[in-house]
Write a protein that holds these residues in place. Structure first.
Motif, PDB file in Angstrom:
ATOM      1  N   ALA A 157       0.869  -1.180   0.000  1.00 48.17           N
ATOM      2  CA  ALA A 157       0.000   0.000   0.000  1.00 48.17           C
ATOM      3  C   ALA A 157       0.904   1.227   0.000  1.00 48.17           C
ATOM      4  CB  ALA A 157      -0.888  -0.025   1.230  1.00 48.17           C
ATOM      5  N   GLY A 158       0.575   2.177  -0.831  1.00 53.19           N
ATOM      6  CA  GLY A 158       1.454   3.335  -0.996  1.00 53.19           C
ATOM      7  C   GLY A 158       1.468   4.256   0.206  1.00 53.19           C
ATOM      8  N   THR A 159       0.306   4.503   0.792  1.00 47.16           N
ATOM      9  CA  THR A 159       0.256   5.457   1.896  1.00 47.16           C
ATOM     10  C   THR A 159       0.055   4.732   3.226  1.00 47.16           C
ATOM     11  OG1 THR A 159      -2.090   5.661   1.460  1.00 47.16           O
ATOM     12  CG2 THR A 159      -0.679   7.386   0.569  1.00 47.16           C
ATOM     13  N   GLU A 160       0.322   5.465   4.286  1.00 47.07           N
ATOM     14  CA  GLU A 160       0.124   4.874   5.611  1.00 47.07           C
ATOM     15  C   GLU A 160      -1.378   4.725   5.850  1.00 47.07           C
ATOM     16  OE1 GLU A 160       2.223   7.273   8.458  1.00 47.07           O
ATOM     17  OE2 GLU A 160       4.109   7.043   7.372  1.00 47.07           O
ATOM     18  N   THR A 161      -1.809   3.547   6.212  1.00 42.34           N
ATOM     19  CA  THR A 161      -3.254   3.319   6.331  1.00 42.34           C
ATOM     20  C   THR A 161      -3.794   3.743   7.696  1.00 42.34           C
ATOM     21  OG1 THR A 161      -3.089   1.099   7.268  1.00 42.34           O
ATOM     22  CG2 THR A 161      -2.991   1.271   4.864  1.00 42.34           C
ATOM     23  N   HIS A 162      -2.970   3.667   8.716  1.00 43.22           N
ATOM     24  CA  HIS A 162      -3.401   3.953  10.097  1.00 43.22           C
ATOM     25  C   HIS A 162      -4.644   3.158  10.475  1.00 43.22           C
ATOM     26  CE1 HIS A 162      -0.607   7.085  11.352  1.00 43.22           C
ATOM     27  NE2 HIS A 162      -0.580   7.439  10.086  1.00 43.22           N
ATOM     28  N   PHE A 163      -4.745   1.975   9.920  1.00 40.48           N
ATOM     29  CA  PHE A 163      -5.955   1.193  10.215  1.00 40.48           C
ATOM     30  C   PHE A 163      -6.014   0.784  11.687  1.00 40.48           C
ATOM     31  CE2 PHE A 163      -7.943  -3.098  10.536  1.00 40.48           C
ATOM     32  CZ  PHE A 163      -9.257  -2.659  10.420  1.00 40.48           C
ATOM     33  N   PHE A 164      -4.928   0.235  12.191  1.00 44.18           N
ATOM     34  CA  PHE A 164      -4.997  -0.342  13.538  1.00 44.18           C
ATOM     35  C   PHE A 164      -4.951   0.706  14.653  1.00 44.18           C
ATOM     36  CE2 PHE A 164      -3.469  -3.847  10.899  1.00 44.18           C
ATOM     37  CZ  PHE A 164      -4.427  -4.793  11.218  1.00 44.18           C
ATOM     38  N   ASP A 165      -4.615   1.942  14.307  1.00 46.97           N
ATOM     39  CA  ASP A 165      -4.663   2.949  15.376  1.00 46.97           C
ATOM     40  C   ASP A 165      -5.815   3.943  15.201  1.00 46.97           C
ATOM     41  OD1 ASP A 165      -3.324   4.091  13.228  1.00 46.97           O
ATOM     42  OD2 ASP A 165      -1.779   5.055  14.424  1.00 46.97           O
ATOM     43  N   ARG A 166      -6.031   4.437  13.984  1.00 44.31           N
ATOM     44  CA  ARG A 166      -7.061   5.480  13.855  1.00 44.31           C
ATOM     45  C   ARG A 166      -8.334   5.026  13.146  1.00 44.31           C
ATOM     46  NH1 ARG A 166      -3.206   9.930  11.214  1.00 44.31           N
ATOM     47  NH2 ARG A 166      -1.529   9.885  12.752  1.00 44.31           N
ATOM     48  N   ASN A 167      -8.223   3.986  12.329  1.00 40.23           N
ATOM     49  CA  ASN A 167      -9.374   3.634  11.485  1.00 40.23           C
ATOM     50  C   ASN A 167      -9.939   2.256  11.767  1.00 40.23           C
ATOM     51  OD1 ASN A 167      -9.447   6.016   9.765  1.00 40.23           O
ATOM     52  ND2 ASN A 167      -7.439   5.327   9.054  1.00 40.23           N
ATOM     53  N   TYR A 168      -9.666   1.747  12.927  1.00 33.55           N
ATOM     54  CA  TYR A 168     -10.042   0.354  13.219  1.00 33.55           C
ATOM     55  C   TYR A 168     -11.545   0.133  13.097  1.00 33.55           C
ATOM     56  CZ  TYR A 168      -9.475  -4.264  15.243  1.00 33.55           C
ATOM     57  OH  TYR A 168      -9.446  -5.614  15.442  1.00 33.55           O
ATOM     58  N   ASP A 169     -12.315   1.158  13.432  1.00 32.18           N
ATOM     59  CA  ASP A 169     -13.775   1.033  13.376  1.00 32.18           C
ATOM     60  C   ASP A 169     -14.286   0.784  11.965  1.00 32.18           C
ATOM     61  OD1 ASP A 169     -13.756   1.472  16.003  1.00 32.18           O
ATOM     62  OD2 ASP A 169     -14.416   3.575  15.923  1.00 32.18           O
ATOM     63  N   ARG A 170     -13.490   1.131  10.994  1.00 31.47           N
ATOM     64  CA  ARG A 170     -13.962   0.959   9.611  1.00 31.47           C
ATOM     65  C   ARG A 170     -13.968  -0.505   9.175  1.00 31.47           C
ATOM     66  NH1 ARG A 170     -12.936   5.908   6.067  1.00 31.47           N
ATOM     67  NH2 ARG A 170     -12.437   7.558   7.531  1.00 31.47           N
ATOM     68  N   GLY A 171     -13.310  -1.337   9.923  1.00 27.33           N
ATOM     69  CA  GLY A 171     -13.381  -2.777   9.656  1.00 27.33           C
ATOM     70  C   GLY A 171     -12.345  -3.277   8.665  1.00 27.33           C
ATOM     71  N   LEU A 172     -12.166  -4.591   8.693  1.00 29.89           N
ATOM     72  CA  LEU A 172     -11.114  -5.207   7.873  1.00 29.89           C
ATOM     73  C   LEU A 172     -11.361  -5.061   6.372  1.00 29.89           C
ATOM     74  CD1 LEU A 172     -10.300  -8.506   9.813  1.00 29.89           C
ATOM     75  CD2 LEU A 172      -8.725  -6.632   9.368  1.00 29.89           C
ATOM     76  N   GLU A 173     -12.624  -5.000   5.999  1.00 25.22           N
ATOM     77  CA  GLU A 173     -12.898  -4.864   4.566  1.00 25.22           C
ATOM     78  C   GLU A 173     -12.421  -3.536   4.015  1.00 25.22           C
ATOM     79  OE1 GLU A 173     -13.498  -7.171   2.372  1.00 25.22           O
ATOM     80  OE2 GLU A 173     -13.126  -8.175   4.257  1.00 25.22           O
ATOM     81  N   TRP A 174     -12.586  -2.535   4.826  1.00 22.55           N
ATOM     82  CA  TRP A 174     -12.082  -1.209   4.441  1.00 22.55           C
ATOM     83  C   TRP A 174     -10.568  -1.276   4.277  1.00 22.55           C
ATOM     84  CZ3 TRP A 174      -8.610   2.121   6.886  1.00 22.55           C
ATOM     85  CH2 TRP A 174      -8.553   3.422   6.362  1.00 22.55           C
ATOM     86  N   TYR A 175      -9.964  -1.936   5.238  1.00 23.68           N
ATOM     87  CA  TYR A 175      -8.504  -2.074   5.249  1.00 23.68           C
ATOM     88  C   TYR A 175      -8.035  -2.832   4.008  1.00 23.68           C
ATOM     89  CZ  TYR A 175      -3.919  -3.199   7.410  1.00 23.68           C
ATOM     90  OH  TYR A 175      -2.582  -3.321   7.712  1.00 23.68           O
TER      91      TYR A 175
END
Ligand SMILES: Nc1ncnc2c1ncn2[C@@H]1O[C@H](COP(=O)(O)OS(=O)(=O)O)[C@@H](OP(=O)(O)O)[C@H]1O
Length: 510
Positions: free
Chosen positions: A149-167
C-alpha cells in the motif's frame, strides 16, 4: 442512419410506407448493425475493475475481446471479502491462512492469474516513526514478490472502526505468490495495535526499524518544527528540568524512543521470531545488507541487492538506481533526510544517558526471547549461563571475529559457535550490559563503569576506551572481555552483574 440510407436505396418503394414504420424498421436495423459490431454484450459489461487495462478497454469500447479479468472480477472478490467480513474481529485464534483472501467461487476466474486479489497484509512495518520506515518499504517493494500500500493506512490505530474490509480495500492486488505489505510507524507505540494485528492474523510478520532514540527524537522534532515554526525549543520540550537532567517522558518524541517498553506490549501477542528489527543507521550505510535480512525474514529470494542502490551525494542518502527498462533514479522525498536542528552536546549526552538502560533492556528482551538455546554447562564458567542465542539472521556472522575469540576462551565448540557465534551470555541476574560492536566510546564507557562497579582489578586500557572497535579493535575488545571473565572467576557477586550481549554493529546504544 447508415442503415436507414442503405435501406432507402435497397427498397425504393419504402417512401410509400408510413413514417412510423420506417422509424421502427430503421431502429431495428440499427440494433442489428450494432450487435454485429459489438458481439456478446461486451460493451455492456461493467466491470468496475480499477485496473488500468480494464479502464482503458472500457473507454475504447472497440476491443472485441477484453481480458477476462475485466469481465469477472467483482464477483469473486465480493464473495471472498464477505467471507472475511463475517469473521469476528475479536477472534484471536483465527488461523493465519484465514487472513489471506482467497477466491472461494466455484470456478476461479482467469483474472486472478493476471491481477490477483486484494489481501490483508502478510507483513507490516510497524515502526518506528522517523526510523527509516519509508526507505524500507520503498526498497523492499521493488522485489517482484512484494506489493505494498502506498500510503500509511493507520488502520490499527485510527481507522479500526472501519473494519477489515475497508482495510483490505486499501491494499494492492497480489498474486498468490506475492506478499502484501503496508507501513504505519505509529503502530509500534499504540497500545491497542499488537492485539488488533494478532486478531487479524497471529502470523503477521512485523518489521521494526529502530534508530538511536536521541537522533530519532531530533528528527521527529525537526519534522514538527517544519510545520509549526513557533514550537518551543527541543530542550524545553525534552526536559522537565535540564539542570537536574530530568527528562520529560510524556513528550511523544521522547516516549517513542523507549523501545523496550513498547516491545513489551508486542511480545504479549507475538513471539520474537515474528518480529524483525532493521537498523535505521545501517539502512543508510548498507541498504543492501539490511534488505538482505528483510528478504530472509519475509522468506523471499534475495533479489534486492547492492545492484539496486547508489549513493546520491546531493541527497546524502542511498537511492534506487534507474530500472533497466525505463524511469529515472529514485531518491526518497524532501521530508526524508532533512538537515536536523542543532542541539547542544550536553543535552544530547543527557538524553543518551537517559535512554541507555532502556536500550540495554531492549537488547536483553530481544535476546532472551530468541529461538534457540544452549546448555549453561557448555560455558564452563560458574555463575554465568547462556541466555539464548539469536536467530541466525541476526547478527550476521561476518561481524563476529571477536565473538570467536571469546568463544574459544569459554571452550564453546558447538557447530553453531563455529558458524555464527550469535550467542549471548548473561549472569543469573544480569543487570548490566553493553553491545559488543557498538559505536566508538560505548563499550569503553560501559566497560569502565563495569570495572568500577565490580572492582575486578582490571584496568581499562586505552584500547578499550573509545576506539573504533568495530573496525580495528575487535580482538582487543574480546581479550578484555575474556580477561574480565577470567578475573571474575570465583567472584560470584561480580559475575552476577555481567550481561554480555554479543551483537553486531547496531548503534542503538550510542
Ligand atoms: N535512503 C534514504 N533516503 C532518505 N532517508 C532515509 C533513507 N534511509 C533512511 N532514511 C531515514 O529515514 C528517516 C525518515 O524515517 P521514516 O521514513 O520512518 O519517517 S516517517 O515516520 O515515515 O515520517 C529520515 O530521517 P531524517 O534524516 O531525520 O529526515 C532518514 O534519515
Amino acid at each position: 442512419m447508415a442503415c436507414v440510407l442503405i435501406f432507402g436505396r435497397l427498397f425504393p418503394f419504402s417512401h410509400r410506407l408510413r413514417g412510423t414504420s420506417i422509424c421502427l424498421l430503421s431502429l431495428f436495423l440499427s440494433f442489428v448493425c450494432y450487435c454485429a459490431l459489438f458481439p456478446g454484450g461486451v460493451v455492456m459489461q461493467k466491470s468496475g475493475d480499477p485496473t488500468p487495462s480494464c479502464v482503458q478497454a472500457g473507454r475504447a469500447k472497440l476491443r472485441l475481446q477484453k481480458p477476462l479479468s475485466c469481465l469477472f472480477p467483482l464477483d469473486a472478490r465480493k464473495s471472498s471479502a464477505a467471507d472475511e467480513a463475517s469473521q469476528p474481529q475479536t477472534d484471536q485464534r483465527r488461523p493465519a491462512a484465514a487472513h489471506t483472501v482467497r477466491d472461494n467461487t466455484p470456478s476461479p476466474p482467469m483474472s486472478h492469474l493476471k491481477f490477483g486479489n486484494k489481501k490483508l497484509p502478510n507483513a507490516i512495518i510497524v515502526g518506528v516513526k522517523k526510523g527509516g520506515t519509508r526507505a524500507v518499504l520503498e526498497f523492499i517493494r521493488i522485489h517482484p514478490d512484494v506489493r505494498a500500500a502506498g500510503t500509511e493506512t493507520h488502520f490499527f490505530d485510527r481507522n479500526y472502526d472501519r473494519g477489515l474490509e475497508w482495510y483490505r480495500g486499501l491494499m494492492p492486488r497480489t498474486l498468490e505468490s506475492q506478499i502484501t505489505m503496508e507501513k504505519t510507524p505509529s503502530y509500534f507505540v499504540t497500545k491497542e495495535t499488537p492485539h488488533r494485528i494478532s486478531a487479524m492474523s497471529q502470523e503477521t510478520k512485523l518489521i521494526v526499524v529502530v534508530r538511536d532514540p536521541v537522533t530519532r527524537a531530533i528528527s521527529d522534532y525537526t519534522q514538527t518544527l517544519s510545520k509549526a515554526p513557533d514550537l518551543p525549543s527541543f530542550q524545553d520540550l525534552a526536559f522537565r528540568n535540564q539542570t537536574l537532567g530530568i527528562v520529560d517522558m510524556s513528550w511523544n518524541a521522547i516516549r517513542i524512543g523507549l523501545y523496550a517498553l513498547h516491545l513489551e506490549n508486542w511480545l504479549r501477542y507475538f513471539p520474537l521470531t515474528q518480529i524483525h528489527f532493521v537498523s535505521g543507521e545501517r539502512l543508510i550505510t548498507d541498504p543492501a545488507g539490511e534488505l538482505a535480512r528483510v528478504q530472509d525474514f519475509l522468506g523471499l529470494k534475495r533479489i534486492v541487492t547492492d545492484k539496486h542502490f547508489y549513493f546520491n551525494r546531493t541527497k546524502g542518502f542511498p537511492c534506487l538506481k534507474k530500472p533497466e527498462s525505463s524511469g529515472s533514479p529514485r531518491c526518497l522525498g524532501k521530508s526524508k533526510g532533512r538537515t536536523h536542528v542543532q542541539i547542544d552536546r550536553d543535552a544530547i549526552e543527557q538524553l543518551r544517558d537517559f535512554y541507555r538502560p532502556y536500550n540495554v533492556k531492549f537488547y536483553e528482551m530481544s535476546l532472551s526471547l530468541s529461538q534457540h538455546s544452549l546448555n549453561p554447562q557448555d560455558l564452563q564458567v560458574e555463575g554465568v549461563h547462556v541466555v539464548r542465542p539469536l536467530p541466525p539472521r541476526w547478527p550476521p556472522c561476518r561481524h563476529f571475529s571477536a565473538a570467536a575469540h571469546f568463544s574459544s576462551f569459554l571452550s564453546m565448540q558447538s557447530e553453531e559457535d563455529q558458524s555464527c557465534l550469535d550467542q549471548s551470555w548473561k549472569t543469573e541476574e544480569g543487570q548490566m550490559g553493553w553491545t559488543h560492536q557498538a559505536q566508538p566510546g560505548v563499550i569503553g564507557g560501559l566497560l569502565s563503569k563495569l570495572l568500577r562497579t565490580t572492582n575486578l582489578g582490571i584496568h581499562q586500557s586505552n584500547d578499550v576506551r573509545g576506539q573504533d572497535i568495530r573496525q580495528t579493535k575487535e580482538n582487543v575488545e574480546a581479550e578484555s572481555i575474556a580477561s574480565l571473565f577470567r578475573a571474575s572467576d570465583g567472584k560470584r557477586s561480580a559475575k552476577k552483574r555481567l550481561l554480555l550481549l554479543l551483537l553486531n554493529g547496531s548503534r542503538l546504544s550510542r
